[in-house]
Design a protein around this motif. Structure first.
Motif, mmCIF file in Angstrom:
data_model
loop_
_atom_site.group_PDB
_atom_site.id
_atom_site.type_symbol
_atom_site.label_atom_id
_atom_site.label_comp_id
_atom_site.label_asym_id
_atom_site.label_seq_id
_atom_site.Cartn_x
_atom_site.Cartn_y
_atom_site.Cartn_z
ATOM 1 N N LEU A 155 0.831 -1.192 0.000
ATOM 2 C CA LEU A 155 0.000 0.000 0.000
ATOM 3 C C LEU A 155 0.870 1.248 0.000
ATOM 4 O O LEU A 155 2.077 1.189 0.234
ATOM 5 N N ALA A 156 0.241 2.385 -0.267
ATOM 6 C CA ALA A 156 0.996 3.635 -0.380
ATOM 7 C C ALA A 156 1.744 3.967 0.906
ATOM 8 O O ALA A 156 2.795 4.600 0.880
ATOM 9 N N SER A 157 1.205 3.528 2.050
ATOM 10 C CA SER A 157 1.839 3.809 3.337
ATOM 11 C C SER A 157 3.102 2.992 3.550
ATOM 12 O O SER A 157 3.874 3.263 4.466
ATOM 13 N N GLY A 158 3.281 1.936 2.743
ATOM 14 C CA GLY A 158 4.372 1.004 2.950
ATOM 15 C C GLY A 158 3.933 -0.271 3.642
ATOM 16 O O GLY A 158 4.675 -1.255 3.672
ATOM 17 N N LEU A 159 2.721 -0.251 4.223
ATOM 18 C CA LEU A 159 2.181 -1.470 4.811
ATOM 19 C C LEU A 159 1.833 -2.471 3.713
ATOM 20 O O LEU A 159 1.617 -2.090 2.555
ATOM 21 N N ILE A 160 1.768 -3.732 4.078
ATOM 22 C CA ILE A 160 1.373 -4.778 3.136
ATOM 23 C C ILE A 160 0.127 -5.450 3.680
ATOM 24 O O ILE A 160 0.111 -5.934 4.824
ATOM 25 N N GLY A 161 -0.919 -5.467 2.882
ATOM 26 C CA GLY A 161 -2.172 -6.073 3.319
ATOM 27 C C GLY A 161 -3.297 -5.675 2.398
ATOM 28 O O GLY A 161 -3.078 -5.169 1.286
ATOM 29 N N GLN A 162 -4.533 -5.866 2.865
ATOM 30 C CA GLN A 162 -5.695 -5.607 2.026
ATOM 31 C C GLN A 162 -6.045 -4.127 2.054
ATOM 32 O O GLN A 162 -5.986 -3.484 3.091
ATOM 33 N N GLY A 163 -6.413 -3.610 0.922
ATOM 34 C CA GLY A 163 -6.772 -2.203 0.813
ATOM 35 C C GLY A 163 -6.573 -1.636 -0.582
ATOM 36 O O GLY A 163 -7.111 -0.590 -0.926
ATOM 37 N N ARG A 164 -5.770 -2.338 -1.405
ATOM 38 C CA ARG A 164 -5.550 -1.881 -2.778
ATOM 39 C C ARG A 164 -6.836 -1.994 -3.592
ATOM 40 O O ARG A 164 -7.543 -3.001 -3.506
ATOM 41 N N MET A 165 -7.139 -0.976 -4.365
ATOM 42 C CA MET A 165 -8.293 -1.078 -5.251
ATOM 43 C C MET A 165 -8.096 -2.256 -6.199
ATOM 44 O O MET A 165 -6.988 -2.504 -6.687
ATOM 45 N N ALA A 166 -9.170 -2.999 -6.446
ATOM 46 C CA ALA A 166 -9.104 -4.116 -7.385
ATOM 47 C C ALA A 166 -8.534 -3.636 -8.714
ATOM 48 O O ALA A 166 -8.721 -2.481 -9.118
ATOM 49 N N GLU A 167 -7.817 -4.513 -9.392
ATOM 50 C CA GLU A 167 -7.222 -4.150 -10.664
ATOM 51 C C GLU A 167 -8.313 -3.833 -11.692
ATOM 52 O O GLU A 167 -9.423 -4.385 -11.629
ATOM 53 N N PRO A 168 -8.030 -2.936 -12.643
ATOM 54 C CA PRO A 168 -9.030 -2.581 -13.655
ATOM 55 C C PRO A 168 -9.638 -3.796 -14.360
ATOM 56 O O PRO A 168 -10.836 -3.806 -14.663
ATOM 57 N N GLU A 169 -8.812 -4.832 -14.610
ATOM 58 C CA GLU A 169 -9.341 -6.030 -15.280
ATOM 59 C C GLU A 169 -10.412 -6.711 -14.430
ATOM 60 O O GLU A 169 -11.418 -7.210 -14.944
ATOM 61 N N THR A 170 -10.205 -6.721 -13.106
ATOM 62 C CA THR A 170 -11.175 -7.339 -12.193
ATOM 63 C C THR A 170 -12.474 -6.543 -12.182
ATOM 64 O O THR A 170 -13.572 -7.112 -12.214
ATOM 65 N N ILE A 171 -12.349 -5.219 -12.134
ATOM 66 C CA ILE A 171 -13.543 -4.370 -12.129
ATOM 67 C C ILE A 171 -14.294 -4.499 -13.450
ATOM 68 O O ILE A 171 -15.529 -4.634 -13.475
#
Length: 401
Positions: A155-171
């Motif tokens: 993630l932008a904060s440097g943390l690793i985990g859930q929170g990234r917007m789904a990829e455009p292909e998924t949407i």
């Protein structure tokens, strides 16, 4: 029906993931969709109207009024659309949506929309797993909106985990599936499913424990698949590094077998299906040292006592629940699994063998056999996500009998 000719209203809110919206717009336009973009004022800190309008081939609006004094009608925008997509949807925008805090063009348009609404959340890890965000996503889903869950990663904060917007292909695929009618049936809607996952750790002293190699991957996959099918899912996990990808699943973390037992029976009377995939430690130290045991002697003797058999107790107290157990065996596999099925009053048992390459603890794959008192079904080596689907398909087939 395809996406070609469909009118798609994309609302961009102010998050770092806004850059992905460029790719989403491009994909929709390439497939013949008519795309209109609106944005919150904060979104202009991350992407420009120029780039979005160039890709959508339409003006982009972020305010109720144009530069020449014209009104950008949120009512007309809402009624124009076949679907509305909020991507990225920040915690702030999500909260405003579900609580009716209408202070910008995006929210006013959303509140005027009669069309289906898709939400692609994006925020930092701690924000995404915060109880208020979970509650707001549940409210949005209760409104009938379609949630495209955030994905895991850096993630932008440097943390690793859930929170990234789904990829455009998924949407894009989610929207395409909506228009083609290829939407998974909510086959477990109205059901409550309780799943145990991972190992248990039994303390020896403040720094040491007895445990096993279970990763929790199978249980987490089952929880996410059951949630996709519309079930209310309660996941009780021992220590595990797995990241839950579905914010609708209620996750409870425990450490020891006794803690897991207590948590299971907080919910047991109210569940419809129980799936015990956790690898619960059979024994625990009789006494736990209050201080770290020093390495003084060549030998250390620890007296162990038997842990409560959670699955056996679930079977004894079963009234209406459909109960599924797991058996991980290294010898006499089928015989031992069938014995466990009978002794613990189970409706179904899932067997995997450590002798099968790619099966068992820590692997991303598994190879299973399923037994009831009258049936046996074998499956090939598959990903644990696919195995979760096989298991739940079998459960559903038994519930229909």
């Amino acid at each position: 029906m395809s996406i070609s000719g469909k009118k798609i209203l994309i609302a961009v809110s102010g998050g770092i993931a806004a850059y992905k919206t460029h790719f989403l717009i491009r994909d929709f336009v390439k497939k013949g969709a008519d795309v209109q973009v609106i944005m919150t004022p904060d979104a202009e800190q991350f992407v420009t109207k120029l780039s979005l309008s160039t890709l959508s081939k339409k003006p982009v609006y972020s305010d109720f009024y144009g530069d020449n004094g014209t009104w950008n009608s949120h009512v007309e925008l809402a009624l124009w659309a076949d679907i509305m997509m909020i991507a990225p949807c920040t915690a702030n925008t999500l909260s405003k949506m579900v609580h009716g805090m209408c202070d910008n063009l995006v929210i006013a348009t959303y509140m005027s929309a009669k069309c289906p609404v898709f939400i692609a959340p994006a925020m930092d890890l701690d924000m995404y797993i915060h109880p208020s965000t979970k509650k707001n996503l549940k409210l949005a889903e209760d409104f009938g909106h379609i949630i495209i869950p955030a994905e895991s990663g850096e993630l932008a904060s440097g943390l690793i985990g859930q929170g990234r917007m789904a990829e455009p292909e998924t949407i894009y695929t989610a929207v395409e599936n909506y228009f083609t009618g290829n939407i998974p049936a909510k086959s477990l809607e109205g059901k409550t499913v309780l799943i145990t996952a991972g190992p248990t750790y039994e303390a020896i002293d403040p720094v040491r424990f007895i445990g096993n190699h279970s990763s929790g991957k199978m249980g987490f996959s089952l929880a996410e698949e059951a949630s996709k099918r519309g079930a209310k899912v309660i996941l009780i996990s021992g220590p595990s590094a797995q990241v839950l990808k579905d914010s609708n699943v209620e996750l409870y973390k425990v450490t020891s077998a006794r803690e897991m037992l207590a948590k299971v029976f907080e919910f047991y009377d109210k569940i419809d299906i129980g799936i015990a995939s956790a690898a619960v430690a059979d024994y625990a130290p009789k006494e736990v040292a209050k201080e770290k045991i020093k390495k003084n002697d060549d030998n250390l003797t620890i007296e162990l006592v038997k842990n409560p058999d959670i699955l056996k107790i679930m079977g004894e107290k079963k009234t209406h629940q459909f109960l599924v157990g797991f058996a991980l065996e290294t010898q006499n596999e089928e015989e031992n699994a069938k014995g466990k099925l009978e002794k613990k009053n189970l409706d179904m048992i899932v067997l995997n063998s450590l002798r099968d390459e790619g099966a068992g603890f820590k692997n991303d794959t598994n190879k299973i056999k399923i037994f009831t008192k009258t049936e046996k079904k074998e499956f090939n080596l598959k990903s644990k996500g696919d195995v979760a689907r096989d298991i739940l398909n079998f459960v559903e087939s038994q519930l229909l009998k």
